[in-house]
Design a protein around this motif. Structure first.
Motif, PDB file in Angstrom:
ATOM      1  N   TYR A  22      -0.754   8.360  52.758  1.00  0.00           N
ATOM      2  CA  TYR A  22      -0.965   7.142  53.554  1.00  0.00           C
ATOM      3  C   TYR A  22      -1.973   6.267  52.824  1.00  0.00           C
ATOM      4  N   GLY A  23      -1.493   5.208  52.229  1.00  0.00           N
ATOM      5  CA  GLY A  23      -2.383   4.277  51.557  1.00  0.00           C
ATOM      6  C   GLY A  23      -2.591   4.610  50.085  1.00  0.00           C
ATOM      7  N   TYR A  24      -3.489   3.874  49.468  1.00  0.00           N
ATOM      8  CA  TYR A  24      -3.726   3.959  48.035  1.00  0.00           C
ATOM      9  C   TYR A  24      -5.203   4.220  47.755  1.00  0.00           C
ATOM     10  N   VAL A  25      -5.451   4.773  46.566  1.00  0.00           N
ATOM     11  CA  VAL A  25      -6.823   4.940  46.082  1.00  0.00           C
ATOM     12  C   VAL A  25      -6.904   4.406  44.665  1.00  0.00           C
ATOM     13  N   THR A  26      -8.104   4.049  44.242  1.00  0.00           N
ATOM     14  CA  THR A  26      -8.366   3.723  42.843  1.00  0.00           C
ATOM     15  C   THR A  26      -9.145   4.873  42.212  1.00  0.00           C
ATOM     16  N   ILE A  27      -8.808   5.147  40.963  1.00  0.00           N
ATOM     17  CA  ILE A  27      -9.543   6.133  40.179  1.00  0.00           C
ATOM     18  C   ILE A  27      -9.981   5.450  38.892  1.00  0.00           C
ATOM     19  N   ALA A  28     -11.277   5.455  38.640  1.00  0.00           N
ATOM     20  CA  ALA A  28     -11.824   4.753  37.480  1.00  0.00           C
ATOM     21  C   ALA A  28     -12.147   5.736  36.360  1.00  0.00           C
ATOM     22  N   MET A  29     -13.117   5.380  35.496  1.00  0.00           N
ATOM     23  CA  MET A  29     -13.427   6.175  34.315  1.00  0.00           C
ATOM     24  C   MET A  29     -13.977   7.536  34.732  1.00  0.00           C
ATOM     25  N   SER A  30     -13.188   8.580  34.499  1.00  0.00           N
ATOM     26  CA  SER A  30     -13.584   9.934  34.901  1.00  0.00           C
ATOM     27  C   SER A  30     -12.995  10.933  33.906  1.00  0.00           C
ATOM     28  N   PRO A  31     -13.665  12.068  33.688  1.00  0.00           N
ATOM     29  CA  PRO A  31     -13.111  13.083  32.777  1.00  0.00           C
ATOM     30  C   PRO A  31     -11.738  13.543  33.251  1.00  0.00           C
ATOM     31  N   PHE A  32     -10.760  13.449  32.368  1.00  0.00           N
ATOM     32  CA  PHE A  32      -9.395  13.796  32.777  1.00  0.00           C
ATOM     33  C   PHE A  32      -9.283  15.269  33.140  1.00  0.00           C
ATOM     34  N   LYS A  33     -10.022  16.120  32.439  1.00  0.00           N
ATOM     35  CA  LYS A  33      -9.976  17.556  32.737  1.00  0.00           C
ATOM     36  C   LYS A  33     -10.432  17.831  34.168  1.00  0.00           C
ATOM     37  N   THR A  34     -11.516  17.173  34.557  1.00  0.00           N
ATOM     38  CA  THR A  34     -12.013  17.356  35.929  1.00  0.00           C
ATOM     39  C   THR A  34     -10.971  16.900  36.936  1.00  0.00           C
ATOM     40  N   LEU A  56     -12.058  14.347  45.480  1.00  0.00           N
ATOM     41  CA  LEU A  56     -12.451  13.654  44.254  1.00  0.00           C
ATOM     42  C   LEU A  56     -13.941  13.354  44.238  1.00  0.00           C
ATOM     43  N   LEU A  57     -14.464  12.904  45.344  1.00  0.00           N
ATOM     44  CA  LEU A  57     -15.889  12.574  45.405  1.00  0.00           C
ATOM     45  C   LEU A  57     -16.753  13.823  45.272  1.00  0.00           C
ATOM     46  N   ASP A  58     -16.310  14.924  45.814  1.00  0.00           N
ATOM     47  CA  ASP A  58     -17.056  16.175  45.678  1.00  0.00           C
ATOM     48  C   ASP A  58     -17.161  16.597  44.217  1.00  0.00           C
ATOM     49  N   ALA A  59     -16.173  16.208  43.413  1.00  0.00           N
ATOM     50  CA  ALA A  59     -16.183  16.533  41.983  1.00  0.00           C
ATOM     51  C   ALA A  59     -16.775  15.410  41.144  1.00  0.00           C
ATOM     52  N   ASP A  60     -17.349  14.402  41.793  1.00  0.00           N
ATOM     53  CA  ASP A  60     -17.944  13.242  41.129  1.00  0.00           C
ATOM     54  C   ASP A  60     -16.929  12.436  40.318  1.00  0.00           C
ATOM     55  N   ILE A  61     -15.688  12.423  40.793  1.00  0.00           N
ATOM     56  CA  ILE A  61     -14.675  11.532  40.227  1.00  0.00           C
ATOM     57  C   ILE A  61     -14.905  10.144  40.802  1.00  0.00           C
ATOM     58  N   TRP A  62     -14.896   9.127  39.954  1.00  0.00           N
ATOM     59  CA  TRP A  62     -15.107   7.747  40.415  1.00  0.00           C
ATOM     60  C   TRP A  62     -13.833   7.278  41.126  1.00  0.00           C
ATOM     61  N   CYS A  63     -13.933   7.071  42.429  1.00  0.00           N
ATOM     62  CA  CYS A  63     -12.755   6.716  43.203  1.00  0.00           C
ATOM     63  C   CYS A  63     -13.165   5.938  44.451  1.00  0.00           C
ATOM     64  N   ALA A  64     -12.185   5.285  45.067  1.00  0.00           N
ATOM     65  CA  ALA A  64     -12.423   4.539  46.304  1.00  0.00           C
ATOM     66  C   ALA A  64     -11.085   4.248  46.961  1.00  0.00           C
ATOM     67  N   PRO A  65     -11.096   3.984  48.274  1.00  0.00           N
ATOM     68  CA  PRO A  65      -9.848   3.581  48.933  1.00  0.00           C
ATOM     69  C   PRO A  65      -9.484   2.146  48.565  1.00  0.00           C
ATOM     70  N   VAL A  66      -8.206   1.842  48.641  1.00  0.00           N
ATOM     71  CA  VAL A  66      -7.744   0.457  48.491  1.00  0.00           C
ATOM     72  C   VAL A  66      -7.606  -0.118  49.895  1.00  0.00           C
ATOM     73  N   HIS A  67      -8.499  -1.041  50.246  1.00  0.00           N
ATOM     74  CA  HIS A  67      -8.512  -1.640  51.583  1.00  0.00           C
ATOM     75  C   HIS A  67      -7.811  -2.998  51.586  1.00  0.00           C
ATOM     76  N   ASP A  68      -7.232  -3.363  52.706  1.00  0.00           N
ATOM     77  CA  ASP A  68      -6.930  -4.773  52.929  1.00  0.00           C
ATOM     78  C   ASP A  68      -8.179  -5.413  53.545  1.00  0.00           C
ATOM     79  N   ILE A  69      -8.123  -6.704  53.802  1.00  0.00           N
ATOM     80  CA  ILE A  69      -9.305  -7.435  54.267  1.00  0.00           C
ATOM     81  C   ILE A  69      -9.832  -6.855  55.580  1.00  0.00           C
ATOM     82  N   ARG A  70      -8.948  -6.595  56.515  1.00  0.00           N
ATOM     83  CA  ARG A  70      -9.397  -6.122  57.824  1.00  0.00           C
ATOM     84  C   ARG A  70     -10.060  -4.745  57.712  1.00  0.00           C
ATOM     85  N   ALA A  71      -9.470  -3.859  56.893  1.00  0.00           N
ATOM     86  CA  ALA A  71     -10.059  -2.534  56.722  1.00  0.00           C
ATOM     87  C   ALA A  71     -11.387  -2.607  55.984  1.00  0.00           C
TER      88      ALA A  71
END
Length: 400
Positions: free
Chosen positions: A248-260, A306-321
């Motif tokens: 349900y929905g999308y996330v962004t994943i930024a610069m993070s170790p691929f192995k992790t 992802l956050l528990d493993a310190d992967i740089w990530c966030a939800p993709v929100h629309d304006i209302r969210a």
């Protein structure tokens, strides 16, 4: 409480987005911004809107967004009586801001030299699309046009479809920030020397400056950006940098170790891609493989892992969210003001925090010419002269 820019008086001739956003930022910090609008019609943004709807049935969200904390006076700038009045006001002003096409205001007698003649300390900030000379000087300088010309649009979107403009007026808003940067620099210089000056800002230069790393990469590495055919988030980046699906929905994943990342996703088969050259050369393939894994998770569940493993990530929100996001709420970034016609207007609050001189919202966006009488009275214009201006149609006043 005094604000950082209390005592700074600005004559604001700007319209649409670039100039008004700049002067709103200065007004939030305490500058007295006098918005000089066209008699009758006012700022062009008053007649533009989103969704073919109007806030409170009559007001433009575009105008309401960029014009709080200002007072409005609506004048016929072609009138010689009005010109004389404006120059009287300029004697006490610190800054003039305008973003008409080059030469338009100067032809009416409101150029830098005109203001400098009555007030050598004046700071005159001029915003344009392409600068004040050169082969494009007469072209319309609109935000999306600048995004395209500067290279931003060509870098955005999937490679197997048309390039995509940004979903906001980035060129205008960067131009606004550059106006503020220039004005504050000029004010500081004037404090030291007593000298005013002209500040020129254009959207093209601002857009290029904010594409600095892209230009340095292309011009120095001998490579051109090619947009990926997947959700990779930048044409110069390797996987996994991008946008991914969940159940349900999308996330962004930024610069993070691929192995992790592949370990967290419990996808050891992705280890074969784990080197920089492969992650770039096969980035669309890697994206597809990673996306197949992220789709197995609910969004909240995936973000937690992802956050528990310190992967740089966030939800993709629309304006209302986004407006209801816990961090946005914690920072108090959604504010409001009461408008005489639109009622309660929700807006984005000031983004900069000041410990001693905090920015606040003290006034709603004004009606056309709403403060004309009080502004002229402050500059010593007699009541009968103000009445004569109104009678002649050289000034309009909207009653709150």
């Amino acid at each position: 409480m005094d604000k950082a820019l209390s005592g700074v008086k600005i004559l604001d001739f700007s319209h649409l987005l670039q100039g008004p956003f700049a002067t709103q930022l200065l007004a939030d910090m305490g500058a007295d911004v006098i918005k000089v609008e066209r008699a009758g019609a006012g700022d062009m943004f008053r007649s533009m809107t989103f969704f073919a709807k109007w806030v409170g049935g009559s007001e433009s969200p575009n105008f309401l967004a960029w014009n709080r904390n200002k007072r409005s006076i609506a004048l016929n700038l072609k009138s010689r009586k009005v010109h004389a009045l404006v120059m009287r006001m300029a004697e006490q002003a610190d800054v003039v801001v305008q973003n008409f096409r080059p030469g338009v205001l100067a032809k009416l007698g409101y150029g830098y030299e005109d203001f400098k003649a009555v007030n050598p300390r004046i700071i005159y900030c001029s915003g344009s699309g392409y600068g004040e000379d050169g082969p494009y000087v007469d072209r319309p300088g609109q935000d999306m046009l600048i995004q395209g010309l500067a290279g931003l649009i060509a870098n955005t979107g999937r490679g197997d479809a048309a390039p995509v403009p940004a979903g906001a007026g980035l060129a205008d808003q960067i131009g606004a920030m550059n106006m503020v940067y220039g004005i504050l620099s000029a004010l500081y210089y004037r404090e030291k020397t007593g000298k005013g000056q002209k500040v020129e800002v254009n959207l093209l230069a601002g857009m290029l400056a904010h594409l600095g790393q892209e230009y340095v990469g292309v011009l120095n590495l001998g490579e051109d950006f090619v947009r990926p055919n997947s959700g990779i988030g930048h044409p110069g980046m390797q996987a996994p940098f991008g946008v991914y699906e969940t159940r349900y929905g999308y996330v962004t994943i930024a610069m993070s170790p691929f192995k992790t990342l592949y370990q967290v996703l419990e996808a050891p088969h992705l280890a074969v891609y784990d080197d920089l050259e492969t992650l770039f050369a096969k980035r669309d393939e890697v994206w597809e493989k990673v996306n197949a894994e992220t789709r197995k998770y609910r969004r909240g569940e995936l973000l937690e892992k992802l956050l528990d493993a310190d992967i740089w990530c966030a939800p993709v929100h629309d304006i209302r969210a986004a407006a209801e996001d816990p961090q946005v709420t914690h920072l108090g970034l959604i504010a409001s003001y009461e408008h005489p016609k639109a009622g309660t207007v929700k807006v984005i609050g000031p983004a900069v925090r000041m410990s001693e001189t905090p920015a606040t919202i003290d006034r709603p966006a004004p009606l056309v010419g709403q403060h004309g009488r009080e502004i002229l009275a402050e500059f010593g214009v007699p009541a009968d002269e103000i009445a004569a201006l109104e009678a002649a149609g050289d000034m309009t006043v909207a009653e709150a």
